[in-house]
Motif scaffolding. Sequence first.
Motif, mmCIF file in Angstrom:
data_model
loop_
_atom_site.group_PDB
_atom_site.id
_atom_site.type_symbol
_atom_site.label_atom_id
_atom_site.label_comp_id
_atom_site.label_asym_id
_atom_site.label_seq_id
_atom_site.Cartn_x
_atom_site.Cartn_y
_atom_site.Cartn_z
ATOM 1 N N ALA A 297 75.994 -0.869 58.173
ATOM 2 C CA ALA A 297 76.768 -0.910 59.422
ATOM 3 C C ALA A 297 77.411 0.441 59.709
ATOM 4 O O ALA A 297 77.415 0.913 60.858
ATOM 5 C CB ALA A 297 77.831 -2.004 59.333
ATOM 6 N N GLY A 298 77.942 1.086 58.674
ATOM 7 C CA GLY A 298 78.552 2.392 58.873
ATOM 8 C C GLY A 298 77.554 3.431 59.332
ATOM 9 O O GLY A 298 77.848 4.243 60.228
ATOM 10 N N GLY A 299 76.359 3.402 58.764
ATOM 11 C CA GLY A 299 75.333 4.359 59.162
ATOM 12 C C GLY A 299 74.875 4.159 60.594
ATOM 13 O O GLY A 299 74.675 5.128 61.344
ATOM 14 N N LEU A 300 74.704 2.901 60.987
ATOM 15 C CA LEU A 300 74.278 2.622 62.360
ATOM 16 C C LEU A 300 75.345 3.055 63.367
ATOM 17 O O LEU A 300 75.024 3.596 64.429
ATOM 18 C CB LEU A 300 73.974 1.132 62.508
ATOM 19 C CG LEU A 300 72.771 0.604 61.721
ATOM 20 C CD1 LEU A 300 72.646 -0.909 61.886
ATOM 21 C CD2 LEU A 300 71.480 1.299 62.160
ATOM 22 N N ALA A 301 76.598 2.803 63.043
ATOM 23 C CA ALA A 301 77.678 3.191 63.959
ATOM 24 C C ALA A 301 77.800 4.708 64.069
ATOM 25 O O ALA A 301 78.182 5.238 65.116
ATOM 26 C CB ALA A 301 78.997 2.587 63.481
ATOM 27 N N LEU A 302 77.437 5.414 63.007
ATOM 28 C CA LEU A 302 77.621 6.862 62.974
ATOM 29 C C LEU A 302 76.647 7.601 63.896
ATOM 30 O O LEU A 302 76.830 8.786 64.164
ATOM 31 C CB LEU A 302 77.454 7.351 61.535
ATOM 32 C CG LEU A 302 78.079 8.702 61.149
ATOM 33 C CD1 LEU A 302 79.570 8.704 61.467
ATOM 34 C CD2 LEU A 302 77.843 8.984 59.685
ATOM 35 N N VAL A 303 75.640 6.900 64.415
ATOM 36 C CA VAL A 303 74.701 7.558 65.313
ATOM 37 C C VAL A 303 75.377 8.000 66.603
ATOM 38 O O VAL A 303 74.869 8.860 67.334
ATOM 39 C CB VAL A 303 73.505 6.630 65.621
ATOM 40 C CG1 VAL A 303 73.900 5.529 66.598
ATOM 41 C CG2 VAL A 303 72.313 7.420 66.148
ATOM 42 N N THR A 304 76.543 7.424 66.894
ATOM 43 C CA THR A 304 77.304 7.814 68.091
ATOM 44 C C THR A 304 78.181 9.039 67.848
ATOM 45 O O THR A 304 78.988 9.395 68.716
ATOM 46 C CB THR A 304 78.186 6.644 68.567
ATOM 47 O OG1 THR A 304 79.103 6.292 67.516
ATOM 48 C CG2 THR A 304 77.332 5.418 68.897
ATOM 49 N N ALA A 305 78.048 9.682 66.717
ATOM 50 C CA ALA A 305 78.918 10.801 66.343
ATOM 51 C C ALA A 305 79.012 11.904 67.397
ATOM 52 O O ALA A 305 80.107 12.462 67.600
ATOM 53 C CB ALA A 305 78.456 11.396 65.007
ATOM 54 N N PRO A 306 77.929 12.268 68.097
ATOM 55 C CA PRO A 306 78.050 13.366 69.068
ATOM 56 C C PRO A 306 79.056 13.122 70.182
ATOM 57 O O PRO A 306 79.554 14.078 70.783
ATOM 58 C CB PRO A 306 76.626 13.492 69.631
ATOM 59 C CG PRO A 306 75.745 12.985 68.547
ATOM 60 C CD PRO A 306 76.519 11.854 67.933
ATOM 61 N N VAL A 307 79.384 11.860 70.480
ATOM 62 C CA VAL A 307 80.325 11.578 71.562
ATOM 63 C C VAL A 307 81.662 11.083 71.039
ATOM 64 O O VAL A 307 82.528 10.702 71.829
ATOM 65 C CB VAL A 307 79.738 10.537 72.543
ATOM 66 C CG1 VAL A 307 78.466 11.083 73.186
ATOM 67 C CG2 VAL A 307 79.461 9.212 71.841
ATOM 68 N N LEU A 308 81.844 11.096 69.718
ATOM 69 C CA LEU A 308 83.083 10.609 69.132
ATOM 70 C C LEU A 308 83.998 11.761 68.740
ATOM 71 O O LEU A 308 83.526 12.841 68.402
ATOM 72 C CB LEU A 308 82.783 9.764 67.878
ATOM 73 C CG LEU A 308 82.014 8.462 68.076
ATOM 74 C CD1 LEU A 308 81.749 7.822 66.722
ATOM 75 C CD2 LEU A 308 82.777 7.503 68.978
ATOM 76 N N PRO A 309 85.307 11.532 68.745
ATOM 77 C CA PRO A 309 86.223 12.530 68.172
ATOM 78 C C PRO A 309 85.934 12.707 66.683
ATOM 79 O O PRO A 309 85.502 11.766 66.004
ATOM 80 C CB PRO A 309 87.611 11.917 68.408
ATOM 81 C CG PRO A 309 87.414 10.883 69.459
ATOM 82 C CD PRO A 309 86.017 10.377 69.317
ATOM 83 N N ALA A 310 86.199 13.889 66.171
ATOM 84 C CA ALA A 310 85.885 14.174 64.773
ATOM 85 C C ALA A 310 86.589 13.204 63.829
ATOM 86 O O ALA A 310 86.010 12.777 62.818
ATOM 87 C CB ALA A 310 86.265 15.607 64.435
ATOM 88 N N VAL A 311 87.829 12.809 64.146
ATOM 89 C CA VAL A 311 88.565 11.930 63.255
ATOM 90 C C VAL A 311 87.874 10.571 63.127
ATOM 91 O O VAL A 311 87.858 9.956 62.047
ATOM 92 C CB VAL A 311 90.030 11.759 63.735
ATOM 93 C CG1 VAL A 311 90.086 11.078 65.093
ATOM 94 C CG2 VAL A 311 90.846 11.005 62.701
ATOM 95 N N VAL A 312 87.270 10.087 64.223
ATOM 96 C CA VAL A 312 86.558 8.815 64.173
ATOM 97 C C VAL A 312 85.287 8.946 63.335
ATOM 98 O O VAL A 312 84.915 8.045 62.569
ATOM 99 C CB VAL A 312 86.236 8.323 65.600
ATOM 100 C CG1 VAL A 312 85.431 7.023 65.550
ATOM 101 C CG2 VAL A 312 87.518 8.119 66.393
ATOM 102 N N VAL A 313 84.624 10.075 63.451
ATOM 103 C CA VAL A 313 83.429 10.315 62.637
ATOM 104 C C VAL A 313 83.783 10.263 61.156
ATOM 105 O O VAL A 313 83.088 9.620 60.346
ATOM 106 C CB VAL A 313 82.800 11.683 62.980
ATOM 107 C CG1 VAL A 313 81.661 12.014 62.015
ATOM 108 C CG2 VAL A 313 82.284 11.678 64.421
ATOM 109 N N TYR A 314 84.868 10.906 60.785
ATOM 110 C CA TYR A 314 85.262 10.909 59.375
ATOM 111 C C TYR A 314 85.664 9.515 58.907
ATOM 112 O O TYR A 314 85.423 9.135 57.753
ATOM 113 C CB TYR A 314 86.398 11.903 59.154
ATOM 114 C CG TYR A 314 85.962 13.348 59.279
ATOM 115 C CD1 TYR A 314 84.901 13.842 58.528
ATOM 116 C CD2 TYR A 314 86.607 14.218 60.153
ATOM 117 C CE1 TYR A 314 84.492 15.156 58.639
ATOM 118 C CE2 TYR A 314 86.213 15.546 60.267
ATOM 119 C CZ TYR A 314 85.148 16.009 59.506
ATOM 120 O OH TYR A 314 84.739 17.315 59.618
ATOM 121 N N LEU A 315 86.264 8.725 59.788
ATOM 122 C CA LEU A 315 86.608 7.352 59.420
ATOM 123 C C LEU A 315 85.349 6.510 59.181
ATOM 124 O O LEU A 315 85.303 5.681 58.263
ATOM 125 C CB LEU A 315 87.463 6.715 60.517
ATOM 126 C CG LEU A 315 88.907 7.210 60.601
ATOM 127 C CD1 LEU A 315 89.603 6.603 61.819
ATOM 128 C CD2 LEU A 315 89.683 6.865 59.326
#
Length: 462
Positions: A297-315
Amino acid sequence: MHAGYALGSLATGAFGTVPGLLLLPYLTDTLGVAAGVAALLVLLPKAWDVLVNPVAGRISDRTRSRWGARRPYLLVAGLALAVLFGSIFAAPFGAGPAAGAYVAIAFLATATAFAFFQVPYVAMPAELTDDYADRTRMMTWRIAVLALAILVAGAVAPLVRDAAGGGVPGHRWMGVFVAALIAVGAVGAFLGTRSAPQGSVGESEPSLRAQLAVAGRNRPFRALLLCFVVQSAGVATILAGVQYFADQILRDPTTGPTLLFLCFVGPALVVMPLWSRVGARLGKLAALVAASLILTAGGLALVTAPVLPAVVVYLLVAVLGVGYAGQQVFALAMLPDCIAYDTARTGRRQAGVFTGLWTAGETFGLALGPGIFGLVLALTGYVSSTTGAAAVQSDTARLGVLLGFTILPALLIGLATTLLRPYNLTPTPTPTPSTSGTSGADHGVVAGTKAAENHGKGTTTP
């Protein structure tokens, strides 16, 4: 005893992390090796361990010494591993094809030394204790130290490289740092297990074919091994992509890799006791599946990283770390159960056979990760460099980095849980004499030391 044994994970964690994290970008962005060729140079030496690990297991099974069957290898192979690791990044030929060939040869020698350290090390828990629950406690200690080793090696190694100026000189000093960490772990495990019971080591199978036959008859081991190999490939794909993800997606090549590792490994140190409780309540198998699904689940959600704030990516990366901790601890805690089941079923104790095949499969999976990621880079047009810094990449190459770090490993880890269906080892009381011979099912009951055979059914007392 638990803490002393766990110190060996400093060595396994450092070697398992740093090549997967830094070797591929070292080849592509410092030595100028094309991504596709670099993927092969990383894959082939560790794939060699698929052949070497079973040999190491067979040899350690036959070893007799005043230090026991396994401990001599912790010291001798562990120190050889440290020296050879440092040689990987020595770069005596500078950049170019000769440098790439040198790295492949040095990595091959290092992987061989690692096989003779890791196989005896992984075999020891099945001989140190016969208690089902105690194996989980031992693996909890081991994975906690492993998480610390990954944290120190994975987060600090890039800092050492950058502090030493990056490029070839920086990688040389980084190699020395990690070599020292490996040496501390090897010597610590050797000394920390000096008073531990060594158990009995039975006669091993005479050939690789015979070992494969033994493993093939252990259905729970087959299922667990296949799942772990595929999941190791997924985890290794994430590790291989950390530097590239920090460079191309986070646009933070300096602090990004270290922060990613802190978020990935840091939570493991906190949630390990919680995972131990989950395992006690749900059982190891259900807990392993749950941890794997969290990783997915974490890996699938991380595909949105380019549009997320950095802090959310690290979470989100921290979510991966929570799943990774459970996936590791329960898979490794289930391995000794498979070994104990085979002992109960056959009357022969052959931990080296199973751990040799296990570490061969794990090593192959860890080798596949950088190979898979390097192939994705090659297919999406990643441009190599000899400057010590990543070249400017196309949007397609950046997309390849994103998918290789998120979707691809998530699918590997999640789908691999379906391979666990044949696994059926649970702690169950020994059947009474009136019922112990009524079933011929291949169901292992593993919780203690007493072995019995009833129509192929192995049981042990809790």
